[in-house]
Write a protein that holds these residues in place. Sequence first.
Motif, PDB file in Angstrom:
ATOM      1  N   ALA A  55     -48.795 -11.383   2.620  1.00  0.00           N
ATOM      2  CA  ALA A  55     -47.716 -10.463   2.246  1.00  0.00           C
ATOM      3  C   ALA A  55     -47.911  -9.891   0.847  1.00  0.00           C
ATOM      4  CB  ALA A  55     -46.369 -11.175   2.324  1.00  0.00           C
ATOM      5  N   TYR A  56     -48.617 -10.623  -0.012  1.00  0.00           N
ATOM      6  CA  TYR A  56     -48.873 -10.186  -1.393  1.00  0.00           C
ATOM      7  C   TYR A  56     -50.387 -10.276  -1.631  1.00  0.00           C
ATOM      8  CZ  TYR A  56     -43.909 -11.311  -1.577  1.00  0.00           C
ATOM      9  OH  TYR A  56     -42.560 -11.389  -1.325  1.00  0.00           O
ATOM     10  N   PRO A  57     -51.143  -9.277  -1.165  1.00  0.00           N
ATOM     11  CA  PRO A  57     -52.607  -9.397  -1.075  1.00  0.00           C
ATOM     12  C   PRO A  57     -53.389  -9.185  -2.368  1.00  0.00           C
ATOM     13  CG  PRO A  57     -51.890  -7.304  -0.180  1.00  0.00           C
ATOM     14  CD  PRO A  57     -50.647  -8.050  -0.510  1.00  0.00           C
ATOM     15  N   SER A  58     -52.716  -9.176  -3.517  1.00  0.00           N
ATOM     16  CA  SER A  58     -53.436  -9.082  -4.778  1.00  0.00           C
ATOM     17  C   SER A  58     -52.760  -9.991  -5.797  1.00  0.00           C
ATOM     18  CB  SER A  58     -53.455  -7.649  -5.306  1.00  0.00           C
ATOM     19  OG  SER A  58     -52.164  -7.271  -5.759  1.00  0.00           O
ATOM     20  N   ILE A  59     -53.474 -10.303  -6.859  1.00  0.00           N
ATOM     21  CA  ILE A  59     -52.922 -11.171  -7.898  1.00  0.00           C
ATOM     22  C   ILE A  59     -51.681 -10.547  -8.521  1.00  0.00           C
ATOM     23  CG2 ILE A  59     -53.419 -12.228 -10.145  1.00  0.00           C
ATOM     24  CD1 ILE A  59     -56.366 -12.376  -9.274  1.00  0.00           C
ATOM     25  N   GLU A  60     -51.740  -9.235  -8.753  1.00  0.00           N
ATOM     26  CA  GLU A  60     -50.611  -8.547  -9.373  1.00  0.00           C
ATOM     27  C   GLU A  60     -49.379  -8.573  -8.464  1.00  0.00           C
ATOM     28  OE1 GLU A  60     -53.647  -7.333  -9.015  1.00  0.00           O
ATOM     29  OE2 GLU A  60     -54.367  -7.447 -11.097  1.00  0.00           O
ATOM     30  N   LEU A  61     -49.585  -8.295  -7.180  1.00  0.00           N
ATOM     31  CA  LEU A  61     -48.458  -8.285  -6.237  1.00  0.00           C
ATOM     32  C   LEU A  61     -47.837  -9.668  -6.090  1.00  0.00           C
ATOM     33  CD1 LEU A  61     -49.861  -5.947  -3.439  1.00  0.00           C
ATOM     34  CD2 LEU A  61     -47.956  -5.459  -4.994  1.00  0.00           C
ATOM     35  N   PHE A  62     -48.657 -10.722  -6.133  1.00  0.00           N
ATOM     36  CA  PHE A  62     -48.139 -12.073  -5.946  1.00  0.00           C
ATOM     37  C   PHE A  62     -47.314 -12.522  -7.154  1.00  0.00           C
ATOM     38  CE2 PHE A  62     -48.741 -16.796  -5.910  1.00  0.00           C
ATOM     39  CZ  PHE A  62     -47.986 -17.025  -4.773  1.00  0.00           C
ATOM     40  N   HIS A  63     -47.635 -12.024  -8.331  1.00  0.00           N
ATOM     41  CA  HIS A  63     -46.888 -12.410  -9.523  1.00  0.00           C
ATOM     42  C   HIS A  63     -45.481 -11.834  -9.521  1.00  0.00           C
ATOM     43  CE1 HIS A  63     -50.262 -13.759 -12.499  1.00  0.00           C
ATOM     44  NE2 HIS A  63     -50.178 -14.496 -11.415  1.00  0.00           N
ATOM     45  N   THR A  64     -45.281 -10.712  -8.845  1.00  0.00           N
ATOM     46  CA  THR A  64     -43.974 -10.044  -8.865  1.00  0.00           C
ATOM     47  C   THR A  64     -42.843 -10.921  -8.352  1.00  0.00           C
ATOM     48  OG1 THR A  64     -45.017  -7.865  -8.673  1.00  0.00           O
ATOM     49  CG2 THR A  64     -42.686  -8.032  -8.073  1.00  0.00           C
ATOM     50  N   PRO A  65     -42.945 -11.533  -7.147  1.00  0.00           N
ATOM     51  CA  PRO A  65     -41.834 -12.378  -6.684  1.00  0.00           C
ATOM     52  C   PRO A  65     -41.622 -13.608  -7.556  1.00  0.00           C
ATOM     53  CG  PRO A  65     -43.721 -12.584  -5.212  1.00  0.00           C
ATOM     54  CD  PRO A  65     -44.006 -11.437  -6.129  1.00  0.00           C
ATOM     55  N   LEU A  66     -42.674 -14.134  -8.185  1.00  0.00           N
ATOM     56  CA  LEU A  66     -42.501 -15.274  -9.096  1.00  0.00           C
ATOM     57  C   LEU A  66     -41.671 -14.851 -10.301  1.00  0.00           C
ATOM     58  CD1 LEU A  66     -46.105 -16.803  -9.029  1.00  0.00           C
ATOM     59  CD2 LEU A  66     -44.031 -17.874  -8.127  1.00  0.00           C
ATOM     60  N   GLU A  67     -41.942 -13.668 -10.832  1.00  0.00           N
ATOM     61  CA  GLU A  67     -41.173 -13.160 -11.968  1.00  0.00           C
ATOM     62  C   GLU A  67     -39.715 -12.917 -11.576  1.00  0.00           C
ATOM     63  OE1 GLU A  67     -43.286  -9.699 -13.115  1.00  0.00           O
ATOM     64  OE2 GLU A  67     -44.962 -10.790 -14.035  1.00  0.00           O
ATOM     65  N   GLN A  68     -39.501 -12.420 -10.367  1.00  0.00           N
ATOM     66  CA  GLN A  68     -38.142 -12.153  -9.899  1.00  0.00           C
ATOM     67  C   GLN A  68     -37.339 -13.442  -9.715  1.00  0.00           C
ATOM     68  OE1 GLN A  68     -39.013  -9.873  -6.378  1.00  0.00           O
ATOM     69  NE2 GLN A  68     -39.071  -7.923  -7.495  1.00  0.00           N
ATOM     70  N   LEU A  69     -38.042 -14.560  -9.519  1.00  0.00           N
ATOM     71  CA  LEU A  69     -37.367 -15.855  -9.381  1.00  0.00           C
ATOM     72  C   LEU A  69     -37.287 -16.539 -10.746  1.00  0.00           C
ATOM     73  CD1 LEU A  69     -39.009 -17.063  -6.042  1.00  0.00           C
ATOM     74  CD2 LEU A  69     -36.652 -16.278  -6.394  1.00  0.00           C
ATOM     75  N   TYR A  70     -36.857 -15.759 -11.746  1.00  0.00           N
ATOM     76  CA  TYR A  70     -36.665 -16.270 -13.099  1.00  0.00           C
ATOM     77  C   TYR A  70     -37.937 -16.928 -13.641  1.00  0.00           C
ATOM     78  CZ  TYR A  70     -31.825 -15.419 -11.828  1.00  0.00           C
ATOM     79  OH  TYR A  70     -30.660 -14.823 -11.406  1.00  0.00           O
ATOM     80  N   ASP A  71     -39.065 -16.240 -13.435  1.00  0.00           N
ATOM     81  CA  ASP A  71     -40.368 -16.706 -13.915  1.00  0.00           C
ATOM     82  C   ASP A  71     -40.718 -18.089 -13.375  1.00  0.00           C
ATOM     83  OD1 ASP A  71     -41.129 -14.451 -15.376  1.00  0.00           O
ATOM     84  OD2 ASP A  71     -39.998 -15.091 -17.132  1.00  0.00           O
ATOM     85  N   ALA A  72     -40.531 -18.241 -12.070  1.00  0.00           N
ATOM     86  CA  ALA A  72     -40.994 -19.478 -11.427  1.00  0.00           C
ATOM     87  C   ALA A  72     -42.501 -19.593 -11.606  1.00  0.00           C
ATOM     88  CB  ALA A  72     -40.642 -19.445  -9.942  1.00  0.00           C
ATOM     89  N   SER A  73     -43.007 -20.818 -11.621  1.00  0.00           N
ATOM     90  CA  SER A  73     -44.444 -21.028 -11.797  1.00  0.00           C
ATOM     91  C   SER A  73     -45.018 -21.764 -10.590  1.00  0.00           C
ATOM     92  CB  SER A  73     -44.727 -21.823 -13.071  1.00  0.00           C
ATOM     93  OG  SER A  73     -44.124 -23.098 -13.019  1.00  0.00           O
ATOM     94  N   LEU A  74     -46.225 -21.367 -10.209  1.00  0.00           N
ATOM     95  CA  LEU A  74     -46.926 -22.006  -9.107  1.00  0.00           C
ATOM     96  C   LEU A  74     -48.352 -22.299  -9.568  1.00  0.00           C
ATOM     97  CD1 LEU A  74     -47.073 -22.874  -6.097  1.00  0.00           C
ATOM     98  CD2 LEU A  74     -47.799 -20.546  -5.568  1.00  0.00           C
ATOM     99  N   PHE A  75     -48.726 -23.588  -9.538  1.00  0.00           N
ATOM    100  CA  PHE A  75     -50.060 -24.004  -9.954  1.00  0.00           C
ATOM    101  C   PHE A  75     -50.728 -24.752  -8.821  1.00  0.00           C
ATOM    102  CE2 PHE A  75     -47.349 -24.118 -13.773  1.00  0.00           C
ATOM    103  CZ  PHE A  75     -48.003 -23.186 -14.563  1.00  0.00           C
ATOM    104  N   ALA A  76     -52.031 -24.610  -8.729  1.00  0.00           N
ATOM    105  CA  ALA A  76     -52.788 -25.333  -7.704  1.00  0.00           C
ATOM    106  C   ALA A  76     -54.033 -25.936  -8.335  1.00  0.00           C
ATOM    107  CB  ALA A  76     -53.172 -24.397  -6.556  1.00  0.00           C
ATOM    108  N   GLY A  77     -54.526 -26.996  -7.723  1.00  0.00           N
ATOM    109  CA  GLY A  77     -55.736 -27.638  -8.224  1.00  0.00           C
ATOM    110  C   GLY A  77     -56.197 -28.713  -7.264  1.00  0.00           C
TER     111      GLY A  77
END
Length: 412
Positions: A55-77
């Motif tokens: 649904a969010y096929p680029s890095i820029e597009l994926f950051h948008t909903p995180l910002e809209q959720l009061y700058d939620a953060s998602l980390f993976a490793g």
Amino acid sequence: MKGIEQFRNQLHYSVYPTDKFKTTTCLVSFAAPLSAETIADRALLPYVMEKATAAYPSIELFHTPLEQLYDASLFAGASKVGKEHVIQFQLEVVNDRLVGEPVLSQAIKLLEEVLLRPNVYDGAFQPLIVEQESRLQRQRIESVYDDKMRFAQQRLQELLGGELAIPSLGTLEQLDQVTPRSLYEAYTSMIKHDRIDVYVVGDVTRDQVTEAFLPLETLGSPLVREYPEPVDREFQRLEEQQDVKQSKLHLAYEANIDPRSEDAIKMQVVNGLFGGFPHSKLFMNVREKESLAYYAASQYSSLSRMLFVYAGIDALNQVKTEQIIADQLADLQAGEFDDMTLEQTKEMLFHQRRQLGDSPRQLIAWMSGSDIRPFSLEEEMAILARTTREDVAALSSQIKLKAIYCLKGGTA
């Protein structure tokens, strides 16, 4: 820790409801048997998955909903844990009560996009993102060579063999074999076959968590955790030369103690007395008294059944340093330490556990470790409290030197 709720549906949950924090932190962990054949794909996979979704096929597009959720953060490793390779996705969002809307459920839906609907086409991840993340992964692998302490520890573990010898990121040669299609194959295997654990810390209820993660309940399998068994190793030594000012001396000791036992908790006292704290024998005698090391410390790995010692030294002092390290262990085996130092070590371990309540991430890290140990936090502290001089001497006597690696350089 009192208040932790653990329960199982298809997934295994550990939930700590608390209104202490302004955020809610969730961790979803995927575990599979550690394998040299799959390590490079699995180590790269989370970095690719966290960058984009269908649904969010680029890095820029994926950051948008995180910002809209009061700058939620998602980390993976990804990391090695005993005999397993673990891929983790961590989500941190503002407490719903502070903003008056269901931010957590919306953020978990975004996490579900990452896990259930990744950015793939025709059985392969997006080549551009894979290429970009592969370059970054190459830099991470190469950075181990530049960090001489990490390099020396990796070389020591290669001497020990087995699961310990497998680099947590894989090798450059293995990374070169990773493709967008092989990554997708690793993803489908992870989704179908891994054991999945969910950890949540925040102002939530069990029912709220269960409902939020319901779409993930069809994933994974009830994979039984495998524990490393005692290994009959022959002593090995390796010395290598590089143009470094400070030599790195690393030692590996077997501590064949069941990681699920009380003795594994008591071994933390042994490690604290040996080299785990600034008041320990290694620090006080090798570094301070004899001035033989720029640093000297130890680390106990219960899952690996190993205790590691590492020191930064002048190459000319190697033999003397090895002897004094051996003397410190012999003192522990003989019970030669004062009561004040024993109590100070216990208090340091108590303090570490008391601090868990100050950080959601530390709480989750402890919760994931407590899945291995059958003790609550309060029970662990009681075990530490009743650890005696005789316990320390008996456990220290089970520690056997199995490998020494020294990366030799010039004098500082």
